[in-house]
Design a protein around this motif. Structure first.
Motif, PDB file in Angstrom:
ATOM      1  N   ARG A  46       0.850  -1.191   0.000  1.00 39.24           N
ATOM      2  CA  ARG A  46       0.000   0.000   0.000  1.00 39.24           C
ATOM      3  C   ARG A  46       0.888   1.245   0.000  1.00 39.24           C
ATOM      4  O   ARG A  46       1.533   1.547   0.995  1.00 39.24           O
ATOM      5  CB  ARG A  46      -0.939  -0.006   1.204  1.00 39.24           C
ATOM      6  N   LEU A  47       0.885   1.942  -1.129  1.00 37.54           N
ATOM      7  CA  LEU A  47       1.700   3.152  -1.285  1.00 37.54           C
ATOM      8  C   LEU A  47       0.861   4.345  -1.703  1.00 37.54           C
ATOM      9  O   LEU A  47       1.401   5.340  -2.184  1.00 37.54           O
ATOM     10  CB  LEU A  47       2.801   2.901  -2.334  1.00 37.54           C
ATOM     11  N   HIS A  48      -0.433   4.275  -1.528  1.00 44.63           N
ATOM     12  CA  HIS A  48      -1.287   5.340  -2.048  1.00 44.63           C
ATOM     13  C   HIS A  48      -1.154   6.636  -1.243  1.00 44.63           C
ATOM     14  O   HIS A  48      -0.667   6.662  -0.117  1.00 44.63           O
ATOM     15  CB  HIS A  48      -2.752   4.894  -2.096  1.00 44.63           C
ATOM     16  N   SER A  49      -1.580   7.743  -1.871  1.00 40.98           N
ATOM     17  CA  SER A  49      -1.558   9.082  -1.264  1.00 40.98           C
ATOM     18  C   SER A  49      -0.137   9.507  -0.903  1.00 40.98           C
ATOM     19  O   SER A  49       0.168   9.881   0.232  1.00 40.98           O
ATOM     20  CB  SER A  49      -2.467   9.142  -0.021  1.00 40.98           C
ATOM     21  N   LYS A  64       3.901 -13.619  -7.448  1.00 39.37           N
ATOM     22  CA  LYS A  64       2.929 -14.704  -7.331  1.00 39.37           C
ATOM     23  C   LYS A  64       2.005 -14.545  -6.137  1.00 39.37           C
ATOM     24  O   LYS A  64       0.827 -14.872  -6.202  1.00 39.37           O
ATOM     25  CB  LYS A  64       3.664 -16.044  -7.241  1.00 39.37           C
ATOM     26  N   GLY A  65       2.522 -14.034  -5.034  1.00 41.35           N
ATOM     27  CA  GLY A  65       1.702 -13.985  -3.827  1.00 41.35           C
ATOM     28  C   GLY A  65       1.044 -12.650  -3.567  1.00 41.35           C
ATOM     29  O   GLY A  65       0.266 -12.513  -2.617  1.00 41.35           O
ATOM     30  N   LEU A  66       1.349 -11.632  -4.367  1.00 39.92           N
ATOM     31  CA  LEU A  66       0.816 -10.297  -4.120  1.00 39.92           C
ATOM     32  C   LEU A  66      -0.679 -10.256  -4.434  1.00 39.92           C
ATOM     33  O   LEU A  66      -1.102 -10.529  -5.556  1.00 39.92           O
ATOM     34  CB  LEU A  66       1.554  -9.271  -4.976  1.00 39.92           C
ATOM     35  N   GLN A  67      -1.484  -9.925  -3.423  1.00 35.19           N
ATOM     36  CA  GLN A  67      -2.924  -9.898  -3.582  1.00 35.19           C
ATOM     37  C   GLN A  67      -3.487  -8.487  -3.650  1.00 35.19           C
ATOM     38  O   GLN A  67      -4.507  -8.262  -4.282  1.00 35.19           O
ATOM     39  CB  GLN A  67      -3.592 -10.655  -2.428  1.00 35.19           C
ATOM     40  N   VAL A  68      -2.845  -7.549  -2.957  1.00 32.74           N
ATOM     41  CA  VAL A  68      -3.347  -6.169  -2.920  1.00 32.74           C
ATOM     42  C   VAL A  68      -2.213  -5.226  -3.285  1.00 32.74           C
ATOM     43  O   VAL A  68      -1.166  -5.222  -2.643  1.00 32.74           O
ATOM     44  CB  VAL A  68      -3.912  -5.801  -1.530  1.00 32.74           C
ATOM     45  N   LEU A  69      -2.441  -4.444  -4.348  1.00 31.06           N
ATOM     46  CA  LEU A  69      -1.482  -3.412  -4.757  1.00 31.06           C
ATOM     47  C   LEU A  69      -2.243  -2.098  -4.844  1.00 31.06           C
ATOM     48  O   LEU A  69      -3.110  -1.920  -5.684  1.00 31.06           O
ATOM     49  CB  LEU A  69      -0.851  -3.761  -6.106  1.00 31.06           C
ATOM     50  N   ASP A  70      -1.922  -1.171  -3.942  1.00 37.83           N
ATOM     51  CA  ASP A  70      -2.661   0.084  -3.843  1.00 37.83           C
ATOM     52  C   ASP A  70      -1.695   1.244  -4.096  1.00 37.83           C
ATOM     53  O   ASP A  70      -0.857   1.559  -3.257  1.00 37.83           O
ATOM     54  CB  ASP A  70      -3.302   0.207  -2.459  1.00 37.83           C
ATOM     55  N   LEU A  71      -1.812   1.847  -5.280  1.00 37.32           N
ATOM     56  CA  LEU A  71      -0.950   2.970  -5.653  1.00 37.32           C
ATOM     57  C   LEU A  71      -1.769   4.210  -5.999  1.00 37.32           C
ATOM     58  O   LEU A  71      -1.333   5.058  -6.765  1.00 37.32           O
ATOM     59  CB  LEU A  71      -0.076   2.589  -6.852  1.00 37.32           C
ATOM     60  N   ARG A  72      -2.946   4.325  -5.446  1.00 35.80           N
ATOM     61  CA  ARG A  72      -3.810   5.464  -5.762  1.00 35.80           C
ATOM     62  C   ARG A  72      -3.203   6.799  -5.347  1.00 35.80           C
ATOM     63  O   ARG A  72      -2.389   6.878  -4.442  1.00 35.80           O
ATOM     64  CB  ARG A  72      -5.168   5.314  -5.042  1.00 35.80           C
ATOM     65  N   HIS A  73      -3.693   7.822  -6.019  1.00 33.40           N
ATOM     66  CA  HIS A  73      -3.387   9.199  -5.633  1.00 33.40           C
ATOM     67  C   HIS A  73      -1.893   9.450  -5.555  1.00 33.40           C
ATOM     68  O   HIS A  73      -1.346   9.839  -4.521  1.00 33.40           O
ATOM     69  CB  HIS A  73      -4.058   9.553  -4.308  1.00 33.40           C
ATOM     70  N   ASP A  89      -2.772 -14.000  -9.281  1.00 33.43           N
ATOM     71  CA  ASP A  89      -3.191 -13.938  -7.889  1.00 33.43           C
ATOM     72  C   ASP A  89      -3.623 -12.541  -7.458  1.00 33.43           C
ATOM     73  O   ASP A  89      -4.231 -12.383  -6.407  1.00 33.43           O
ATOM     74  CB  ASP A  89      -2.044 -14.393  -6.976  1.00 33.43           C
ATOM     75  N   LEU A  90      -3.303 -11.549  -8.267  1.00 31.46           N
ATOM     76  CA  LEU A  90      -3.608 -10.181  -7.876  1.00 31.46           C
ATOM     77  C   LEU A  90      -5.113  -9.947  -7.972  1.00 31.46           C
ATOM     78  O   LEU A  90      -5.680  -9.910  -9.049  1.00 31.46           O
ATOM     79  CB  LEU A  90      -2.868  -9.187  -8.774  1.00 31.46           C
ATOM     80  N   GLY A  91      -5.773  -9.776  -6.839  1.00 32.31           N
ATOM     81  CA  GLY A  91      -7.219  -9.617  -6.825  1.00 32.31           C
ATOM     82  C   GLY A  91      -7.658  -8.185  -6.724  1.00 32.31           C
ATOM     83  O   GLY A  91      -8.669  -7.802  -7.285  1.00 32.31           O
ATOM     84  N   TYR A 120     -16.477  -5.710   1.068  1.00 27.72           N
ATOM     85  CA  TYR A 120     -15.826  -7.016   0.944  1.00 27.72           C
ATOM     86  C   TYR A 120     -14.835  -7.165   2.087  1.00 27.72           C
ATOM     87  O   TYR A 120     -14.073  -6.249   2.381  1.00 27.72           O
ATOM     88  CB  TYR A 120     -15.100  -7.141  -0.397  1.00 27.72           C
ATOM     89  N   GLN A 121     -14.837  -8.315   2.713  1.00 25.58           N
ATOM     90  CA  GLN A 121     -13.964  -8.538   3.859  1.00 25.58           C
ATOM     91  C   GLN A 121     -13.616 -10.018   3.957  1.00 25.58           C
ATOM     92  O   GLN A 121     -14.430 -10.888   3.620  1.00 25.58           O
ATOM     93  CB  GLN A 121     -14.665  -8.080   5.150  1.00 25.58           C
ATOM     94  N   GLY A 122     -12.405 -10.283   4.399  1.00 22.17           N
ATOM     95  CA  GLY A 122     -11.990 -11.660   4.639  1.00 22.17           C
ATOM     96  C   GLY A 122     -11.753 -12.443   3.365  1.00 22.17           C
ATOM     97  O   GLY A 122     -11.216 -11.929   2.385  1.00 22.17           O
ATOM     98  N   ASP A 123     -12.159 -13.714   3.379  1.00 22.75           N
ATOM     99  CA  ASP A 123     -11.869 -14.614   2.267  1.00 22.75           C
ATOM    100  C   ASP A 123     -12.555 -14.191   0.977  1.00 22.75           C
ATOM    101  O   ASP A 123     -12.103 -14.560  -0.115  1.00 22.75           O
ATOM    102  CB  ASP A 123     -12.299 -16.043   2.622  1.00 22.75           C
ATOM    103  N   ILE A 124     -13.657 -13.436   1.080  1.00 23.89           N
ATOM    104  CA  ILE A 124     -14.380 -13.034  -0.136  1.00 23.89           C
ATOM    105  C   ILE A 124     -13.523 -12.135  -1.023  1.00 23.89           C
ATOM    106  O   ILE A 124     -13.777 -11.989  -2.221  1.00 23.89           O
ATOM    107  CB  ILE A 124     -15.692 -12.306   0.248  1.00 23.89           C
ATOM    108  N   LEU A 125     -12.459 -11.546  -0.435  1.00 24.31           N
ATOM    109  CA  LEU A 125     -11.584 -10.695  -1.238  1.00 24.31           C
ATOM    110  C   LEU A 125     -10.894 -11.473  -2.352  1.00 24.31           C
ATOM    111  O   LEU A 125     -10.482 -10.898  -3.357  1.00 24.31           O
ATOM    112  CB  LEU A 125     -10.518 -10.045  -0.325  1.00 24.31           C
ATOM    113  N   ARG A 126     -10.783 -12.773  -2.186  1.00 31.38           N
ATOM    114  CA  ARG A 126     -10.152 -13.587  -3.226  1.00 31.38           C
ATOM    115  C   ARG A 126     -11.000 -13.635  -4.497  1.00 31.38           C
ATOM    116  O   ARG A 126     -10.505 -13.981  -5.569  1.00 31.38           O
ATOM    117  CB  ARG A 126      -9.906 -15.006  -2.712  1.00 31.38           C
ATOM    118  N   TYR A 127     -12.288 -13.282  -4.378  1.00 25.99           N
ATOM    119  CA  TYR A 127     -13.192 -13.364  -5.521  1.00 25.99           C
ATOM    120  C   TYR A 127     -13.609 -11.975  -6.016  1.00 25.99           C
ATOM    121  O   TYR A 127     -14.488 -11.859  -6.854  1.00 25.99           O
ATOM    122  CB  TYR A 127     -14.441 -14.160  -5.137  1.00 25.99           C
TER     123      TYR A 127
END
Length: 321
Positions: A46-49, A64-73, A89-91, A120-127
């Motif tokens: 998470r690198l946003h703002s 391969k394992g990165l699920q959340v990449l946040d570069l907003r703003h 894997d990037l969801g 969205y929270q928990g395991d549902i983030l995978r979908y």
């Protein structure tokens, strides 16, 4: 390290650590995005703002394992990487400004879908699949690989400098619920294949250089004129601009004028034929009536003889005088 007043570049010692979650958002870090993060164990970055500039390093999309990449703003520029379409894997990919709201440390995402936020929270983030590249300085065309993200739910490329057209292969995104391409420099027609996206509940292509007739059919009739404003060459519903050009209007006017003139000529010919037929019919009826020995015919001939007799008497008196 979230929410401080840190500035400068990211220390290289931090980049070498084996971390699962890195949150450096809401600071004043500058320079380019670190290009040597240890992604072997990294799950969330998470690198946003901040004030990061330059392009997004391609290795982040290959992690391969990165699920959340946040570069907003940030001030990210350059072209959209073709490798985006190859991520597995990037969801949750957040590179924009406003479409996602992240709450730490609960890992809750409010995801914009069909003009409303879904949590969205928990395991549902995978979908949950979302791609937000809004409010940056990205240029070039949207890579065709983006249209291969068949599980994507939301695409937001608004407020960039993207060019090119919207391809017909957008119909591949059967799960797409929200599409925002506003405030770019896209041109060409709006593909009618958008009508095949039955889940699409939010659509915005305003303030581009799009042209042609809007494919106003199927569920696309639910989108208002605000989804298309700022495109001077777009026409048809729901806008009030007709798709007929000035030349077409002039041609139609001439055709209508010629048709009216033709109708006038036809009317005059019909009048002549009708008058002639009435005259001939009346003459025949009168002639037939005179040929029949009746009280009316005798009275007629008597009047005619009387008129001739008086005319001859008048002529005789005039000559004598």
């Amino acid at each position: 390290m979230r929410g401080n007043k840190l500035k400068g570049q990211v220390p290289h010692q931090l980049q070498n650590l084996q971390l699962s979650v890195v949150d450096m958002s809401h600071n004043s870090f500058s320079g380019s995005i670190p290009r040597n993060f240890n992604v072997s164990s990294l799950r969330e970055l998470r690198l946003h703002s901040n004030e990061f500039m330059g392009s997004v390093p391609s290795y982040l999309f290959k992690a391969k394992g990165l699920q959340v990449l946040d570069l907003r703003h940030n001030r990210i520029s350059g072209m959209i990487l073709n490798t985006i379409g190859k991520t597995s894997d990037l969801g949750v990919l957040l590179l924009g400004n406003n479409s996602f709201q992240t709450h730490i440390p609960e890992k809750i995402f409010n995801f914009l879908s069909k003009s409303r936020y879904e949590t969205y929270q928990g395991d549902i983030l995978r979908y949950m699949y979302g791609l937000d590249l809004s409010s940056n300085q990205l240029s070039g065309e949207i890579p065709v690989e983006v249209w291969d993200l068949k599980n994507i739910i939301s695409l937001n490329f608004s407020s960039n400098r993207l060019i090119g057209s919207i391809p017909d292969c957008i119909s591949n995104l059967k799960s797409l619920e929200s599409l925002d391409l506003s405030n770019n420099k896209l041109h060409g027609n709006i593909p009618p294949q958008l009508a095949d996206l039955n889940n699409l509940g939010y659509f915005n292509v305003s303030y581009n250089d799009l042209s042609g007739e809007i494919p106003f059919k199927a569920h696309l009739v639910t989108f208002e004129a605000t989804s298309y404003i700022g495109n001077d060459q777009l026409c048809g519903l729901p806008t009030n601009k007709s798709c007929k050009t000035s030349k077409e209007f002039e041609k139609q006017f001439k055709e209508e004028e010629e048709e009216e003139e033709g109708d006038g000529v036809i009317d005059m010919v019909w009048l002549y034929w009708t008058s002639g037929a009435v005259f001939i019919s009346t003459s025949l009826v009168l002639f037939a009536s005179l040929c029949i020995d009746s009280r009316w015919s005798r009275e007629w001939f008597y009047r005619v003889d009387l008129f001739i007799h008086r005319l001859q008497s008048f002529k005789g008196r005039f000559v004598c005088k």
